[in-house]
Design a protein around this motif. Structure first.
Motif, PDB file in Angstrom:
ATOM      1  N   SER A  83      27.888  55.420  28.985  1.00 12.63           N
ATOM      2  CA  SER A  83      28.958  55.090  29.924  1.00 12.63           C
ATOM      3  C   SER A  83      28.879  55.969  31.161  1.00 12.63           C
ATOM      4  CB  SER A  83      30.323  55.240  29.252  1.00 12.63           C
ATOM      5  OG  SER A  83      31.365  54.862  30.130  1.00 12.63           O
ATOM      6  N   LEU A  84      28.759  57.292  30.960  1.00 10.92           N
ATOM      7  CA  LEU A  84      28.656  58.209  32.096  1.00 10.92           C
ATOM      8  C   LEU A  84      27.367  57.984  32.873  1.00 10.92           C
ATOM      9  CD1 LEU A  84      29.950  61.573  30.555  1.00 10.92           C
ATOM     10  CD2 LEU A  84      31.210  59.905  31.953  1.00 10.92           C
ATOM     11  N   HIS A  85      26.301  57.632  32.162  1.00 11.59           N
ATOM     12  CA  HIS A  85      25.011  57.408  32.818  1.00 11.59           C
ATOM     13  C   HIS A  85      25.096  56.229  33.783  1.00 11.59           C
ATOM     14  CE1 HIS A  85      20.358  57.608  32.217  1.00 11.59           C
ATOM     15  NE2 HIS A  85      20.724  57.769  33.468  1.00 11.59           N
ATOM     16  N   ILE A  86      25.732  55.152  33.351  1.00 19.00           N
ATOM     17  CA  ILE A  86      25.856  53.978  34.219  1.00 19.00           C
ATOM     18  C   ILE A  86      26.728  54.292  35.430  1.00 19.00           C
ATOM     19  CG2 ILE A  86      26.828  51.644  34.368  1.00 19.00           C
ATOM     20  CD1 ILE A  86      24.072  51.794  33.085  1.00 19.00           C
ATOM     21  N   TYR A  87      27.804  55.032  35.231  1.00 18.63           N
ATOM     22  CA  TYR A  87      28.626  55.441  36.377  1.00 18.63           C
ATOM     23  C   TYR A  87      27.801  56.278  37.355  1.00 18.63           C
ATOM     24  CZ  TYR A  87      33.197  54.000  34.474  1.00 18.63           C
ATOM     25  OH  TYR A  87      34.284  53.284  34.018  1.00 18.63           O
ATOM     26  N   ALA A  88      27.003  57.219  36.820  1.00 19.67           N
ATOM     27  CA  ALA A  88      26.202  58.088  37.682  1.00 19.67           C
ATOM     28  C   ALA A  88      25.173  57.287  38.471  1.00 19.67           C
ATOM     29  CB  ALA A  88      25.514  59.161  36.844  1.00 19.67           C
ATOM     30  N   LEU A  89      24.568  56.309  37.833  1.00 17.22           N
ATOM     31  CA  LEU A  89      23.600  55.459  38.534  1.00 17.22           C
ATOM     32  C   LEU A  89      24.292  54.618  39.603  1.00 17.22           C
ATOM     33  CD1 LEU A  89      21.458  54.275  35.485  1.00 17.22           C
ATOM     34  CD2 LEU A  89      20.773  55.901  37.263  1.00 17.22           C
ATOM     35  N   ALA A  90      25.437  54.060  39.255  1.00 18.78           N
ATOM     36  CA  ALA A  90      26.175  53.218  40.205  1.00 18.78           C
ATOM     37  C   ALA A  90      26.563  54.014  41.449  1.00 18.78           C
ATOM     38  CB  ALA A  90      27.412  52.633  39.539  1.00 18.78           C
ATOM     39  N   ASP A 125      36.242  52.374  27.727  1.00 19.11           N
ATOM     40  CA  ASP A 125      35.518  51.118  27.583  1.00 19.11           C
ATOM     41  C   ASP A 125      35.992  50.376  26.346  1.00 19.11           C
ATOM     42  OD1 ASP A 125      34.002  51.677  29.807  1.00 19.11           O
ATOM     43  OD2 ASP A 125      32.333  52.538  28.674  1.00 19.11           O
ATOM     44  N   GLU A 126      36.195  49.081  26.497  1.00 23.87           N
ATOM     45  CA  GLU A 126      36.577  48.250  25.358  1.00 23.87           C
ATOM     46  C   GLU A 126      35.335  47.915  24.527  1.00 23.87           C
ATOM     47  OE1 GLU A 126      38.747  44.901  26.851  1.00 23.87           O
ATOM     48  OE2 GLU A 126      40.314  46.147  27.752  1.00 23.87           O
ATOM     49  N   PRO A 127      35.530  47.533  23.259  1.00 26.78           N
ATOM     50  CA  PRO A 127      34.374  47.195  22.418  1.00 26.78           C
ATOM     51  C   PRO A 127      33.574  46.039  23.025  1.00 26.78           C
ATOM     52  CG  PRO A 127      36.348  47.483  21.080  1.00 26.78           C
ATOM     53  CD  PRO A 127      36.810  47.473  22.504  1.00 26.78           C
ATOM     54  N   GLY A 128      32.286  46.118  22.881  1.00 26.39           N
ATOM     55  CA  GLY A 128      31.412  45.079  23.408  1.00 26.39           C
ATOM     56  C   GLY A 128      30.000  45.288  22.926  1.00 26.39           C
ATOM     57  N   PRO A 129      29.067  44.492  23.402  1.00 27.29           N
ATOM     58  CA  PRO A 129      27.667  44.650  22.995  1.00 27.29           C
ATOM     59  C   PRO A 129      27.150  46.043  23.318  1.00 27.29           C
ATOM     60  CG  PRO A 129      27.991  42.589  24.198  1.00 27.29           C
ATOM     61  CD  PRO A 129      29.260  43.365  24.343  1.00 27.29           C
ATOM     62  N   ALA A 130      26.314  46.557  22.455  1.00 27.27           N
ATOM     63  CA  ALA A 130      25.734  47.885  22.677  1.00 27.27           C
ATOM     64  C   ALA A 130      24.812  47.854  23.897  1.00 27.27           C
ATOM     65  CB  ALA A 130      24.964  48.329  21.443  1.00 27.27           C
ATOM     66  N   VAL A 131      24.803  48.964  24.609  1.00 28.35           N
ATOM     67  CA  VAL A 131      23.889  49.117  25.746  1.00 28.35           C
ATOM     68  C   VAL A 131      22.812  50.109  25.320  1.00 28.35           C
ATOM     69  CG1 VAL A 131      23.650  49.952  28.111  1.00 28.35           C
ATOM     70  CG2 VAL A 131      25.635  48.571  27.462  1.00 28.35           C
ATOM     71  N   THR A 132      21.600  49.622  25.176  1.00 28.44           N
ATOM     72  CA  THR A 132      20.494  50.431  24.673  1.00 28.44           C
ATOM     73  C   THR A 132      19.850  51.232  25.801  1.00 28.44           C
ATOM     74  OG1 THR A 132      18.885  48.679  25.082  1.00 28.44           O
ATOM     75  CG2 THR A 132      20.009  48.666  22.936  1.00 28.44           C
ATOM     76  N   PRO A 133      19.128  52.286  25.456  1.00 26.77           N
ATOM     77  CA  PRO A 133      18.371  53.018  26.481  1.00 26.77           C
ATOM     78  C   PRO A 133      17.415  52.119  27.251  1.00 26.77           C
ATOM     79  CG  PRO A 133      18.462  54.288  24.449  1.00 26.77           C
ATOM     80  CD  PRO A 133      19.032  52.936  24.131  1.00 26.77           C
ATOM     81  N   GLU A 134      16.864  51.124  26.563  1.00 28.76           N
ATOM     82  CA  GLU A 134      15.944  50.204  27.228  1.00 28.76           C
ATOM     83  C   GLU A 134      16.656  49.411  28.319  1.00 28.76           C
ATOM     84  OE1 GLU A 134      14.333  51.583  23.570  1.00 28.76           O
ATOM     85  OE2 GLU A 134      16.240  50.530  23.922  1.00 28.76           O
ATOM     86  N   ARG A 135      17.894  49.015  28.060  1.00 28.82           N
ATOM     87  CA  ARG A 135      18.634  48.262  29.073  1.00 28.82           C
ATOM     88  C   ARG A 135      18.972  49.149  30.271  1.00 28.82           C
ATOM     89  NH1 ARG A 135      24.304  44.875  28.331  1.00 28.82           N
ATOM     90  NH2 ARG A 135      24.190  43.805  30.345  1.00 28.82           N
ATOM     91  N   ILE A 136      19.321  50.392  29.997  1.00 36.06           N
ATOM     92  CA  ILE A 136      19.565  51.335  31.090  1.00 36.06           C
ATOM     93  C   ILE A 136      18.274  51.559  31.869  1.00 36.06           C
ATOM     94  CG2 ILE A 136      20.206  53.701  31.659  1.00 36.06           C
ATOM     95  CD1 ILE A 136      22.176  53.648  29.351  1.00 36.06           C
ATOM     96  N   GLY A 137      17.148  51.593  31.159  1.00 39.11           N
ATOM     97  CA  GLY A 137      15.862  51.755  31.828  1.00 39.11           C
ATOM     98  C   GLY A 137      15.569  50.626  32.798  1.00 39.11           C
ATOM     99  N   VAL A 138      15.963  49.417  32.454  1.00 40.94           N
ATOM    100  CA  VAL A 138      15.770  48.278  33.359  1.00 40.94           C
ATOM    101  C   VAL A 138      16.587  48.479  34.637  1.00 40.94           C
ATOM    102  CG1 VAL A 138      16.200  45.799  33.666  1.00 40.94           C
ATOM    103  CG2 VAL A 138      15.193  46.645  31.529  1.00 40.94           C
ATOM    104  N   VAL A 139      17.821  48.959  34.486  1.00 41.23           N
ATOM    105  CA  VAL A 139      18.671  49.232  35.656  1.00 41.23           C
ATOM    106  C   VAL A 139      18.030  50.304  36.533  1.00 41.23           C
ATOM    107  CG1 VAL A 139      20.912  50.107  36.418  1.00 41.23           C
ATOM    108  CG2 VAL A 139      20.783  48.543  34.464  1.00 41.23           C
ATOM    109  N   ILE A 140      17.549  51.360  35.902  1.00 37.39           N
ATOM    110  CA  ILE A 140      16.894  52.434  36.658  1.00 37.39           C
ATOM    111  C   ILE A 140      15.702  51.896  37.436  1.00 37.39           C
ATOM    112  CG2 ILE A 140      15.523  54.549  36.411  1.00 37.39           C
ATOM    113  CD1 ILE A 140      17.396  55.313  34.105  1.00 37.39           C
ATOM    114  N   ASP A 141      14.911  51.061  36.798  1.00 39.89           N
ATOM    115  CA  ASP A 141      13.738  50.490  37.481  1.00 39.89           C
ATOM    116  C   ASP A 141      14.156  49.670  38.697  1.00 39.89           C
ATOM    117  OD1 ASP A 141      12.022  51.643  35.673  1.00 39.89           O
ATOM    118  OD2 ASP A 141      11.749  49.833  34.458  1.00 39.89           O
ATOM    119  N   LYS A 142      15.225  48.907  38.580  1.00 39.54           N
ATOM    120  CA  LYS A 142      15.695  48.090  39.702  1.00 39.54           C
ATOM    121  C   LYS A 142      16.153  48.977  40.865  1.00 39.54           C
ATOM    122  CE  LYS A 142      17.212  43.990  37.093  1.00 39.54           C
ATOM    123  NZ  LYS A 142      16.431  42.984  37.857  1.00 39.54           N
ATOM    124  N   ILE A 143      16.836  50.066  40.537  1.00 39.86           N
ATOM    125  CA  ILE A 143      17.298  50.966  41.599  1.00 39.86           C
ATOM    126  C   ILE A 143      16.102  51.639  42.274  1.00 39.86           C
ATOM    127  CG2 ILE A 143      18.670  53.009  42.132  1.00 39.86           C
ATOM    128  CD1 ILE A 143      20.461  52.310  39.745  1.00 39.86           C
TER     129      ILE A 143
END
Length: 214
Positions: free
Chosen positions: A160-167, A111-129
């Protein structure tokens, strides 16, 4: 220049996924034999954007991943059954000759440098799924398991791995899967996954509205 053995597929595979394969085409039988002779038996996997896996003449994407053979059975006559695990993301710098099988010059693409992805943001993705899964299951009289999106601790601790696993658990099309894989940054990957979830959700709602919940 030997290059990395490559296996173009009609699926965009994500890091962390398992890849079962039955091999019978001669060029891929040779690829497997060569990989098994390596200390680290890996080959690259990329999405075919036009054409088919068998026979060549396909058009291929330039972002993929390395797959590592973890189990295999040699049935003779060039026939193999494999289980591989998809690992780090790669970028194709140059395609080489397809003789004796597809090969390419590749480089790791973390992954290239970019804005941090917080647990809260991952939580929003989980809720949508979860909302999507509940909607699908409700039309079939099913109930969502409490651990439907559970992952191993080492994955949960790595955004990074968490988002791949969710996807990998979202029933999206190959174009959306590739968009998730090819996002340069983790934040961009979250955006791509969110867009894919919204697309699938809209399709499900359309099917339900039209009485097609099969």
């Amino acid at each position: 220049m030997a290059g990395q053995p490559m296996f173009p597929l009609q699926s965009a595979l994500l890091p962390g996924e398992s890849l079962p394969l039955r091999i019978f085409e001669p060029r891929y039988s040779q690829l497997v034999a060569d990989c098994l002779a390596m200390t680290d038996p890996t080959f690259g996997v990329v999405l075919i954007t036009q054409g088919r896996e068998v026979g060549g003449g396909d058009a291929r994407s330039d972002v993929g991943a390395l797959a590592r053979i973890t189990e295999y059975a040699d049935h003779g006559m060039g026939q193999y059954e494999l289980k591989a695990v998809v690992g780090e993301r790669i970028r194709v710098l140059e395609w080489l000759s397809d003789e004796p099988y597809p090969r390419a010059v590749v480089e790791p693409w973390p992954d290239e440098p970019g804005p941090a992805v917080t647990p809260e943001r991952i939580g929003v993705v989980i809720d949508k799924i979860l909302v999507l899964f509940e909607r699908i299951l409700a039309t079939r009289g099913g109930r969502l398991r409490f651990d439907a999106l559970a992952v191993e601790p080492e994955i949960a601790d790595n955004p990074s791995l968490h988002i791949y696993a969710l996807a990998a658990r979202v029933p999206m099309g190959q174009a959306d899967r590739y968009a998730v894989l090819a996002a340069p940054t983790l934040s961009g990957r979250v955006d791509a996954l969110t867009d894919a979830i919204e697309t699938v959700t809209a399709m499900v709602e359309f099917q339900i509205a039209n009485g097609d919940d099969e």
